[in-house]
Design a protein around this motif. Structure first.
Motif, PDB file in Angstrom:
ATOM      1  N   VAL A   1      24.741 -35.492  50.305  1.00  0.00           N
ATOM      2  CA  VAL A   1      23.598 -36.382  50.078  1.00  0.00           C
ATOM      3  C   VAL A   1      22.640 -35.804  49.039  1.00  0.00           C
ATOM      4  CG1 VAL A   1      21.564 -37.404  51.178  1.00  0.00           C
ATOM      5  CG2 VAL A   1      23.757 -37.378  52.381  1.00  0.00           C
ATOM      6  N   LEU A   2      22.570 -34.492  48.936  1.00  0.00           N
ATOM      7  CA  LEU A   2      21.539 -33.833  48.131  1.00  0.00           C
ATOM      8  C   LEU A   2      21.570 -34.172  46.638  1.00  0.00           C
ATOM      9  CD1 LEU A   2      21.415 -30.286  49.781  1.00  0.00           C
ATOM     10  CD2 LEU A   2      19.942 -32.276  50.190  1.00  0.00           C
ATOM     11  N   PRO A   3      22.744 -34.281  45.970  1.00  0.00           N
ATOM     12  CA  PRO A   3      22.713 -34.544  44.526  1.00  0.00           C
ATOM     13  C   PRO A   3      21.923 -35.781  44.124  1.00  0.00           C
ATOM     14  CG  PRO A   3      24.894 -33.833  45.170  1.00  0.00           C
ATOM     15  CD  PRO A   3      24.113 -34.027  46.440  1.00  0.00           C
ATOM     16  N   VAL A   4      22.049 -36.902  44.853  1.00  0.00           N
ATOM     17  CA  VAL A   4      21.334 -38.119  44.451  1.00  0.00           C
ATOM     18  C   VAL A   4      19.856 -38.049  44.811  1.00  0.00           C
ATOM     19  CG1 VAL A   4      23.364 -39.599  44.568  1.00  0.00           C
ATOM     20  CG2 VAL A   4      21.960 -39.268  46.619  1.00  0.00           C
TER      21      VAL A   4
ATOM     22  N   TYR B   1      23.143 -43.746  54.471  1.00  0.00           N
ATOM     23  CA  TYR B   1      23.531 -43.400  53.103  1.00  0.00           C
ATOM     24  C   TYR B   1      24.471 -44.460  52.531  1.00  0.00           C
ATOM     25  CZ  TYR B   1      25.927 -40.784  49.370  1.00  0.00           C
ATOM     26  OH  TYR B   1      26.478 -40.394  48.179  1.00  0.00           O
ATOM     27  N   MET B   2      25.513 -44.806  53.283  1.00  0.00           N
ATOM     28  CA  MET B   2      26.502 -45.749  52.776  1.00  0.00           C
ATOM     29  C   MET B   2      25.916 -47.135  52.545  1.00  0.00           C
ATOM     30  SD  MET B   2      29.440 -44.402  52.150  1.00  0.00           S
ATOM     31  CE  MET B   2      30.507 -45.844  52.127  1.00  0.00           C
ATOM     32  N   THR B   3      24.907 -47.511  53.330  1.00  0.00           N
ATOM     33  CA  THR B   3      24.323 -48.844  53.197  1.00  0.00           C
ATOM     34  C   THR B   3      23.405 -48.953  51.992  1.00  0.00           C
ATOM     35  OG1 THR B   3      24.447 -49.190  55.587  1.00  0.00           O
ATOM     36  CG2 THR B   3      22.938 -50.616  54.349  1.00  0.00           C
ATOM     37  N   PHE B   4      22.616 -47.929  51.736  1.00  0.00           N
ATOM     38  CA  PHE B   4      21.541 -48.054  50.747  1.00  0.00           C
ATOM     39  C   PHE B   4      21.720 -47.216  49.489  1.00  0.00           C
ATOM     40  CE2 PHE B   4      19.532 -48.990  54.905  1.00  0.00           C
ATOM     41  CZ  PHE B   4      19.191 -50.306  54.663  1.00  0.00           C
ATOM     42  N   VAL B   5      22.804 -46.436  49.398  1.00  0.00           N
ATOM     43  CA  VAL B   5      22.936 -45.558  48.234  1.00  0.00           C
ATOM     44  C   VAL B   5      23.122 -46.362  46.947  1.00  0.00           C
ATOM     45  CG1 VAL B   5      25.449 -45.269  48.478  1.00  0.00           C
ATOM     46  CG2 VAL B   5      24.071 -43.490  47.352  1.00  0.00           C
ATOM     47  N   ILE B   6      23.822 -47.498  47.005  1.00  0.00           N
ATOM     48  CA  ILE B   6      24.013 -48.297  45.790  1.00  0.00           C
ATOM     49  C   ILE B   6      22.668 -48.831  45.295  1.00  0.00           C
ATOM     50  CG2 ILE B   6      25.070 -50.356  44.813  1.00  0.00           C
ATOM     51  CD1 ILE B   6      27.006 -48.068  45.272  1.00  0.00           C
ATOM     52  N   ALA B   7      21.848 -49.307  46.224  1.00  0.00           N
ATOM     53  CA  ALA B   7      20.513 -49.775  45.829  1.00  0.00           C
ATOM     54  C   ALA B   7      19.711 -48.638  45.206  1.00  0.00           C
ATOM     55  CB  ALA B   7      19.784 -50.347  47.039  1.00  0.00           C
ATOM     56  N   LEU B   8      19.843 -47.423  45.749  1.00  0.00           N
ATOM     57  CA  LEU B   8      19.147 -46.259  45.192  1.00  0.00           C
ATOM     58  C   LEU B   8      19.629 -45.966  43.782  1.00  0.00           C
ATOM     59  CD1 LEU B   8      17.334 -43.737  45.409  1.00  0.00           C
ATOM     60  CD2 LEU B   8      19.277 -42.557  46.449  1.00  0.00           C
ATOM     61  N   LEU B   9      20.936 -45.974  43.587  1.00  0.00           N
ATOM     62  CA  LEU B   9      21.488 -45.675  42.263  1.00  0.00           C
ATOM     63  C   LEU B   9      21.075 -46.732  41.241  1.00  0.00           C
ATOM     64  CD1 LEU B   9      25.109 -44.500  43.217  1.00  0.00           C
ATOM     65  CD2 LEU B   9      23.106 -43.086  42.709  1.00  0.00           C
TER      66      LEU B   9
ATOM     67  N   PHE C   1      31.321 -45.089  41.410  1.00  0.00           N
ATOM     68  CA  PHE C   1      30.848 -44.250  42.506  1.00  0.00           C
ATOM     69  C   PHE C   1      31.571 -44.607  43.803  1.00  0.00           C
ATOM     70  CE2 PHE C   1      28.158 -44.111  46.266  1.00  0.00           C
ATOM     71  CZ  PHE C   1      27.725 -42.794  46.299  1.00  0.00           C
ATOM     72  N   PHE C   2      31.695 -45.894  44.093  1.00  0.00           N
ATOM     73  CA  PHE C   2      32.327 -46.345  45.332  1.00  0.00           C
ATOM     74  C   PHE C   2      33.809 -45.977  45.353  1.00  0.00           C
ATOM     75  CE2 PHE C   2      31.796 -49.501  48.879  1.00  0.00           C
ATOM     76  CZ  PHE C   2      30.555 -49.041  49.283  1.00  0.00           C
TER      77      PHE C   2
ATOM     78  N   PRO D   1      18.530 -34.542  38.694  1.00  0.00           N
ATOM     79  CA  PRO D   1      18.076 -35.607  37.786  1.00  0.00           C
ATOM     80  C   PRO D   1      18.997 -36.803  37.879  1.00  0.00           C
ATOM     81  CG  PRO D   1      18.041 -33.479  36.678  1.00  0.00           C
ATOM     82  CD  PRO D   1      18.723 -33.253  37.982  1.00  0.00           C
ATOM     83  N   PRO D   2      18.448 -38.022  37.970  1.00  0.00           N
ATOM     84  CA  PRO D   2      19.291 -39.214  38.112  1.00  0.00           C
ATOM     85  C   PRO D   2      20.263 -39.348  36.952  1.00  0.00           C
ATOM     86  CG  PRO D   2      16.988 -39.738  38.560  1.00  0.00           C
ATOM     87  CD  PRO D   2      17.002 -38.349  37.991  1.00  0.00           C
ATOM     88  N   GLY D   3      21.467 -39.769  37.270  1.00  0.00           N
ATOM     89  CA  GLY D   3      22.477 -39.967  36.247  1.00  0.00           C
ATOM     90  C   GLY D   3      23.856 -40.024  36.852  1.00  0.00           C
ATOM     91  N   PRO D   4      24.857 -40.349  36.042  1.00  0.00           N
ATOM     92  CA  PRO D   4      26.230 -40.446  36.553  1.00  0.00           C
ATOM     93  C   PRO D   4      26.737 -39.142  37.154  1.00  0.00           C
ATOM     94  CG  PRO D   4      26.046 -41.480  34.394  1.00  0.00           C
ATOM     95  CD  PRO D   4      24.754 -40.749  34.634  1.00  0.00           C
ATOM     96  N   GLY D   5      26.339 -38.003  36.573  1.00  0.00           N
ATOM     97  CA  GLY D   5      26.816 -36.720  37.089  1.00  0.00           C
ATOM     98  C   GLY D   5      26.406 -36.483  38.527  1.00  0.00           C
ATOM     99  N   ALA D   6      25.129 -36.710  38.838  1.00  0.00           N
ATOM    100  CA  ALA D   6      24.645 -36.525  40.206  1.00  0.00           C
ATOM    101  C   ALA D   6      25.316 -37.514  41.149  1.00  0.00           C
ATOM    102  CB  ALA D   6      23.132 -36.703  40.249  1.00  0.00           C
ATOM    103  N   ALA D   7      25.478 -38.767  40.697  1.00  0.00           N
ATOM    104  CA  ALA D   7      26.089 -39.789  41.550  1.00  0.00           C
ATOM    105  C   ALA D   7      27.530 -39.436  41.884  1.00  0.00           C
ATOM    106  CB  ALA D   7      26.014 -41.152  40.864  1.00  0.00           C
TER     107      ALA D   7
END
Length: 354
Positions: free
Chosen positions: A298-301, A237-245, A258-259, A305-311
């Motif tokens: 982990v579930l929100p992202v 999660y920590m490695t790839f979440v930024i790429a996902l966002l 987010f970080f 729905p994608p967006g700042p709130g979920a992140a």
């Protein structure tokens, strides 16, 4: 009674300051070397024209180095002493960060990521053992709180990365070099508080400082299996979440926020909640609770729905739990093993980080 109370408060303050000094270790080991790569991966992937295999290979090299460093940490602590192993490994980590800024060659970067993973694993494992010995003889709850102070360094490192790296990336195409350079400089500066903290902790004594008996390994087995699975999940999660966002359309400023929020949630929760809970809970309740919270984070992202709130929701929930895993594992090792075996016991947990 007043004199005893004043002496107790003075001792507590001193021990907290020692643990804070040691916390410079995880600032560098995980906050800079391990997790900041998530912020630097997208621009390096783009500017260096990496394939996804090459980008993943960088993470694999770091993970392999971390596994080998964790496995050999007790050996280095026994060979040169815990304080020396802690400080020298941090120095190597800082040098690897600085050198990463100086080359764009894939082979050289792979070697540096491996070296950084190895050295930071030694630093983190030995530092965890040192933090466990800050208050030898004190009640477990107090020791657990001091271990939590040490673990706070990870969240602090994540916050610093979330502030420094985006600013470096804004400098242009070579911003990723500036990011590594700045973190290398900060890593060198971190050697000062790390040295001040380490010199105040007594070395471990005893004939089994680097090994565990078969019975001890058997008792720690279930916790080891839990941590392997837990580590594999939270590191991914920590490695790839930024790429996902970023793939979901979030901008660089949101990714940086987010970080920072994730790191701040880790600091607050580790200090105010987990240091106390891990010293109180028994029979695996702490690891189970930690795993459940990280799963929810982990579930929100993934589902919202994608967006700042979920992140940001994910950052708060996940950040509040992910460093509780190492805290719980370190407290378990302290509870189940003699002081001379803490480094050997703790070094079994970080293998789950790869």
């Amino acid at each position: 009674m007043t004199a005893i109370s004043a002496e107790w408060r003075t001792s507590l303050v001193r021990q907290t300051l020692v643990a804070l000094g040691l916390a410079a270790g995880p600032v560098v080991a995980l906050g800079f070397t391990r997790f900041a790569y998530a912020l630097l991966l997208p621009p390096m992937h783009r500017e260096l024209h990496w394939s996804y295999t090459q980008a993943g290979g960088m993470n694999t090299a770091n993970a392999l180095g971390y596994l080998l460093g964790a496995a050999s940490a007790a050996f280095w602590a026994r060979k040169g002493g815990g304080r020396a192993a802690f400080l020298w490994s941090l120095a190597v980590s800082g040098a690897a960060l600085l050198a990463t800024a100086a080359t764009a060659e894939l082979a050289a970067l792979l070697v540096l990521r491996f070296a950084g993973g190895f050295s930071t694993a030694v630093a983190f494992v030995v530092g965890s053992a040192l933090a466990s010995r800050v208050a030898i003889g004190a009640p477990l709850r107090r020791s657990a709180s001091l271990v939590a102070v040490y673990m706070v360094g990870v969240g602090i490192g994540v916050i610093i990365s979330g502030l420094v790296v985006p600013a470096a990336l804004s400098s242009g195409d070579a911003g990723w070099r500036t990011g590594w350079l700045l973190m290398g400089v900060l890593a060198v500066i971190a050697l000062v508080p790390a040295w001040l903290g380490a010199r105040a902790v007594p070395e471990a004594n005893g004939p089994h400082a680097a090994t565990l008996s078969a019975a001890q390994i058997r008792h720690l087995g279930p916790t080891f299996v839990w941590y392997v699975l837990f580590g594999a999940g939270y590191v991914s999660y920590m490695t790839f979440v930024i790429a996902l966002l970023r793939s979901q359309g979030l901008g660089a400023s949101t990714a940086a926020l987010f970080f920072v929020v994730l790191g701040a949630a880790s600091v607050v929760a580790t200090l105010t909640v987990w240091g106390h809970l891990c010293g109180l809970l028994r029979a695996g309740h702490a690891p189970a609770l930690v795993a459940a919270l990280v799963f929810l984070g982990v579930l929100p992202v993934l589902l919202m729905p994608p967006g700042p709130g979920a992140a940001l929701l994910s950052a708060v929930v996940f950040g509040a739990g992910f460093m509780a895993g190492p805290t719980a594992a370190t407290v378990i090792a302290r509870r189940m093993l003699p002081a001379s075996g803490w480094t050997a016991g703790i070094r079994r947990w970080p293998a789950g980080r790869g």
